[in-house]
Design a protein around this motif. Structure first.
Motif, PDB file in Angstrom:
ATOM      1  N   SER A   1       0.822  -1.209   0.000  1.00  0.00           N
ATOM      2  CA  SER A   1       0.000   0.000   0.000  1.00  0.00           C
ATOM      3  C   SER A   1       0.859   1.263   0.000  1.00  0.00           C
ATOM      4  O   SER A   1       0.552   2.235  -0.706  1.00  0.00           O
TER       5      SER A   1
ATOM      6  N   THR B   1       1.291   3.935  -3.209  1.00  0.00           N
ATOM      7  CA  THR B   1       0.819   5.302  -2.986  1.00  0.00           C
ATOM      8  C   THR B   1       1.916   6.336  -3.166  1.00  0.00           C
ATOM      9  O   THR B   1       1.712   7.361  -3.828  1.00  0.00           O
TER      10      THR B   1
ATOM     11  N   LEU C   1      -4.288   6.886   4.135  1.00  0.00           N
ATOM     12  CA  LEU C   1      -3.422   5.704   4.113  1.00  0.00           C
ATOM     13  C   LEU C   1      -2.802   5.466   5.483  1.00  0.00           C
ATOM     14  O   LEU C   1      -2.863   4.355   6.022  1.00  0.00           O
TER      15      LEU C   1
END
Length: 304
Positions: free
Chosen positions: A107, A111, A182
């Motif tokens: 992740s 990102t 996030l």
């Protein structure tokens, strides 16, 4: 005169405890840093790699390169990591944690991009040195995190909490709402992992860690005190058993979740985290779990 003496004693106490602020002034070693969103989020990869490798190797005997080799971006494999002698329940929990860390790495990389995996020292010696420093003694035999489930949980106590307080410190400094979302999501799972580890250890708080003659609670208190000393910015870490005045609402000595007087999570800056991971109390002096220093622009800025 008595009033002045009391005030002087109070100020000396604050300085001795190295609180973040003294009379409203932030101590130099505790000030935040200037950095972009990308650099702040990428800094967390140092801890995410640490957790991923320790958990995966501990449960399965293999690490990130066996699942997602591209994540390392040419960084070296960890040194000394190996499968631990875990009971089935603990092995299942740690395996799940390892897979969660793969998701965290993915992740973050998707990102904001990745950084080379730092060299991680996950040897028995590295953990032994931390425990010896924490207990202010030379344990015999050396503390082996891979020897059994209890030792592995005590070693794991060292890791997610540092990531947790790092994320708490990161979120207020992020500009992008996507990056804040996030990191908030990462924080939720890091906090969950830390809570599970602390709860499992709390169940055994009064158990003696053989053959050292110290209880599980003693171990956690020593490790937390060490992290406070290394970070140099006050009490932001507490063991499983605390004095009543430090318990939730001053009503409990249990401390399954480490938090401040209002039961809010503590936060740490990247410099505090590097001081802890290096085991040196100096963000410019690598060692400990990151013998060559951390990766990414923030960590590298402090390297000599």
């Amino acid at each position: 005169m008595a009033h002045r003496s009391c005030l002087s004693a109070f100020l000396l106490l604050l300085l001795a405890l190295e609180f973040v602020t003294v009379m409203g002034v932030t101590l130099p070693q505790c000030r935040g840093i200037v950095a972009s969103d990308v650099d702040r989020v990428q800094f967390a990869l140092n801890l995410e790699f640490f957790e991923a490798e320790f958990f995966l190797f501990g449960a399965l005997g293999k690490g990130v390169d066996d699942f997602e080799p591209s994540f390392a971006q040419g960084g070296p494999p960890p040194v000394g990591a190996r499968i631990a002698n875990l009971d089935p329940t603990i092995r299942s929990i740690i395996e799940e944690f390892g897979y969660q860390e793969i998701g965290h790495l993915r992740s973050i990389i998707r990102t904001v991009g990745g950084i080379p995996r730092p060299l991680l020292n996950l040897t028995v010696q590295a953990f032994t040195e931390v425990v010896n420093l924490a207990t202010n003694t030379t344990l015999s035999p050396p503390f082996d995190p891979y020897a059994n489930s209890l030792n592995f949980l005590l070693a794991s106590y060292v890791i997610p909490y540092v990531g947790l307080v790092g994320y708490v410190g990161t979120i207020p400094n992020l500009v992008s709402s996507n990056n804040r979302a996030l990191v908030a999501s990462l924080l939720g799972v890091e906090a969950g992992q830390d809570a599970v580890i602390r709860a499992l250890l709390y169940q055994r708080a009064n158990e003696i860690v053989i053959p050292y003659g110290l209880t599980v609670a003693n171990f956690t208190n020593h490790i937390s005190e060490l992290r406070n000393r290394l970070a140099m910015c006050g009490v932001k870490d507490e063991g499983l058993i605390v004095p009543l005045q430090l318990g939730a609402e001053n009503r409990t000595t249990s401390n399954i979740l480490s938090a401040d007087a209002n039961s809010l999570s503590y936060s740490r800056t990247p410099t505090e985290i590097l001081r802890i991971l290096y085991g040196s109390g100096n963000e410019s002096r690598p060692g400990g779990f990151l013998p060559n220093g951390g990766s990414g622009r923030i960590a590298m800025t402090f390297l000599p």
